[in-house]
Write an enzyme that holds these catalytic residues in place. Structure first.
Site, PDB file in Angstrom:
ATOM      1  N   HIS A  43       0.857  -1.184   0.000  1.00 25.06           N
ATOM      2  CA  HIS A  43       0.000   0.000   0.000  1.00 25.06           C
ATOM      3  C   HIS A  43       0.897   1.239   0.000  1.00 25.06           C
ATOM      4  O   HIS A  43       1.095   1.854   1.038  1.00 25.06           O
ATOM      5  CB  HIS A  43      -0.902  -0.013   1.232  1.00 25.06           C
ATOM      6  CG  HIS A  43      -1.960   1.032   1.198  1.00 25.06           C
ATOM      7  ND1 HIS A  43      -3.178   0.886   1.810  1.00 25.06           N
ATOM      8  CD2 HIS A  43      -1.991   2.268   0.644  1.00 25.06           C
ATOM      9  CE1 HIS A  43      -3.908   1.983   1.636  1.00 25.06           C
ATOM     10  NE2 HIS A  43      -3.201   2.825   0.940  1.00 25.06           N
ATOM     11  N   GLU A  70      -2.486  -1.631  -3.300  1.00 25.77           N
ATOM     12  CA  GLU A  70      -3.588  -0.856  -2.733  1.00 25.77           C
ATOM     13  C   GLU A  70      -3.236   0.625  -2.717  1.00 25.77           C
ATOM     14  O   GLU A  70      -2.057   0.984  -2.570  1.00 25.77           O
ATOM     15  CB  GLU A  70      -3.851  -1.305  -1.285  1.00 25.77           C
ATOM     16  CG  GLU A  70      -4.212  -2.754  -1.174  1.00 25.77           C
ATOM     17  CD  GLU A  70      -4.724  -3.106   0.203  1.00 25.77           C
ATOM     18  OE1 GLU A  70      -4.423  -2.403   1.176  1.00 25.77           O
ATOM     19  OE2 GLU A  70      -5.445  -4.107   0.298  1.00 25.77           O
ATOM     20  N   HIS A 190      -7.828  -5.577   7.083  1.00 23.56           N
ATOM     21  CA  HIS A 190      -7.557  -4.544   8.092  1.00 23.56           C
ATOM     22  C   HIS A 190      -7.809  -5.063   9.508  1.00 23.56           C
ATOM     23  O   HIS A 190      -8.928  -5.351   9.895  1.00 23.56           O
ATOM     24  CB  HIS A 190      -8.332  -3.245   7.857  1.00 23.56           C
ATOM     25  CG  HIS A 190      -7.625  -2.085   8.503  1.00 23.56           C
ATOM     26  ND1 HIS A 190      -6.803  -1.217   7.828  1.00 23.56           N
ATOM     27  CD2 HIS A 190      -7.579  -1.702   9.798  1.00 23.56           C
ATOM     28  CE1 HIS A 190      -6.296  -0.332   8.677  1.00 23.56           C
ATOM     29  NE2 HIS A 190      -6.746  -0.607   9.874  1.00 23.56           N
TER      30      HIS A 190
HETATM   31  C1  LIG Z   1      -6.461  -0.876   3.091  1.00 23.44           C
HETATM   32  C2  LIG Z   1      -5.860  -1.449   4.301  1.00 23.44           C
HETATM   33  O1  LIG Z   1      -6.526  -1.726   5.274  1.00 23.44           O
HETATM   34  C3  LIG Z   1      -4.409  -1.654   4.384  1.00 23.44           C
HETATM   35  O2  LIG Z   1      -3.725  -1.278   3.262  1.00 23.44           O
HETATM   36  C4  LIG Z   1      -3.888  -0.869   5.519  1.00 23.44           C
HETATM   37  O3  LIG Z   1      -4.294   0.428   5.317  1.00 23.44           O
HETATM   38  C5  LIG Z   1      -2.419  -0.934   5.645  1.00 23.44           C
HETATM   39  O4  LIG Z   1      -1.900   0.364   5.605  1.00 23.44           O
HETATM   40  P1  LIG Z   1      -0.771   0.769   6.689  1.00 23.44           P
HETATM   41  O5  LIG Z   1       0.198  -0.394   6.707  1.00 23.44           O
HETATM   42  O6  LIG Z   1      -0.216   2.041   6.156  1.00 23.44           O
HETATM   43  O7  LIG Z   1      -1.506   0.880   8.000  1.00 23.44           O
HETATM   44  N1  LIG Z   2      -6.109  -4.538   2.917  1.00 24.72           N
HETATM   45  C1  LIG Z   2      -5.679  -4.816   4.257  1.00 24.72           C
HETATM   46  C2  LIG Z   2      -4.213  -4.974   4.288  1.00 24.72           C
HETATM   47  O1  LIG Z   2      -3.575  -5.026   3.250  1.00 24.72           O
HETATM   48  C3  LIG Z   2      -3.519  -5.123   5.579  1.00 24.72           C
HETATM   49  O2  LIG Z   2      -4.169  -4.457   6.622  1.00 24.72           O
HETATM   50  P1  LIG Z   2      -3.532  -4.704   8.080  1.00 24.72           P
HETATM   51  O3  LIG Z   2      -3.528  -6.191   8.312  1.00 24.72           O
HETATM   52  O4  LIG Z   2      -2.139  -4.141   8.042  1.00 24.72           O
HETATM   53  O5  LIG Z   2      -4.458  -3.976   9.025  1.00 24.72           O
END
Ligand SMILES: CC(=O)[C@@H](O)[C@H](O)COP(=O)(O)O
Ligand SMILES: NCC(=O)COP(=O)(O)O
EC number: 2.6.99.2
Length: 237
Positions: A43, A70, A190
């Site tokens: 992301h 993402e 998440h």
């Molecule tokens: C969309 C989602 O839930 C993940 O991509 C999460 O936002 C991780 O991002 P961070 O690792 O920056 O918290």
């Molecule tokens: N789309 C959720 C993700 O990629 C990871 O979220 P998290 O496990 O870091 O909260």
């Protein structure tokens, strides 16, 4: 089968902490797939606080499972995704300064915007997913956008499950059933963790993929990355 896509943002957080290249994000992705993960998720955020745009390009050649990128579809993000052509792009409506993702799309208010972007990615052979709250009307709006899949935003489920409120799964189950009825694929992510993943999986019909990062990396600090990944795979089987 529900695929485990490991989000490696937090590997990059650790790497960036000292300005060097340890832990190496590419090596981590190679090993995470060797340990059995069926996908790598990143992301890249506009401030590149963890995953950098260069990482996304570098990862393309080593992700032999499923590559999921993402992000909020600003111009730079769209250009990068079209150049890299990952297996999947997941659109997330994050504000630039968001500490982490904290809401799904309003698929009615942003319906036309999403439809246009989604059609461009699909024209380029990239599967699309959009991050949504577990609300039936948002699922209906997602179907109208033409997206291939939705990603259920699971923070509220995780928070409530931690407090012992298993009823928090209900909106997710209902939304998954609606999504299937409308022909949408179902992803989720998440704050999913070793503690909540089996219950979540057992209550979500047709769950295709979970993307997990923060908890998985934290659990790995105690149990080791290979053991944690294998634990998730067992709970998802
Ligand atoms: C969309 C989602 O839930 C993940 O991509 C999460 O936002 C991780 O991002 P961070 O690792 O920056 O918290
Ligand atoms: N789309 C959720 C993700 O990629 C990871 O979220 P998290 O496990 O870091 O909260």
């Amino acid at each position: 089968m529900t695929k485990l896509s490991v989000n490696i943002n937090k590997i990059a957080t650790l790497r960036n902490a000292r300005g060097g290249d340890v832990p190496n994000v590419i090596d981590a992705a190679i090993n995470i797939q060797k340990f059995g993960a069926q996908g790598i998720t990143i992301h890249p955020r506009p401030d590149e606080r963890h995953i950098r745009y260069k990482d996304a390009y570098d990862l393309k050649s080593v992700v032999s499972t499923e590559f999921n990128i993402e992000g909020n579809p600003n111009e730079k993000f769209i250009k990068m995704v079209l150049e890299i052509k990952p297996d999947q792009v997941t659109l997330v409506p994050d504000a630039v300064d968001a500490i982490t993702s904290n809401a799904g799309w309003d698929t009615h208010k942003h319906g036309e915007y999403l439809k246009e972007i989604i059609s461009e990615f699909k024209r380029n052979g990239i599967r699309t997913s959009i991050f949504v709250d577990p609300e039936i009307s948002m699922i209906e709006g997602a179907a109208a956008s033409g997206t291939d899949r939705i990603e259920l935003y699971t923070e509220e489920f995780a928070t409530q499950f931690e407090k012992g409120n298993q009823n928090a799964i209900r909106p997710y189950t209902k939304c998954a059933m609606k999504a299937s009825e409308l022909g949408l694929g179902i992803n989720a992510g998440h704050d999913l963790s070793l503690n909540n993943i089996r219950f979540f999986k057992e209550n979500i019909p047709n769950l295709l993929e979970v993307s997990i990062g923060h908890a998985l990396i934290c659990e790995s600090l105690y149990l080791g990355l290979e053991k944690v990944i294998k634990e998730y795979l067992k709970k998802l089987a």
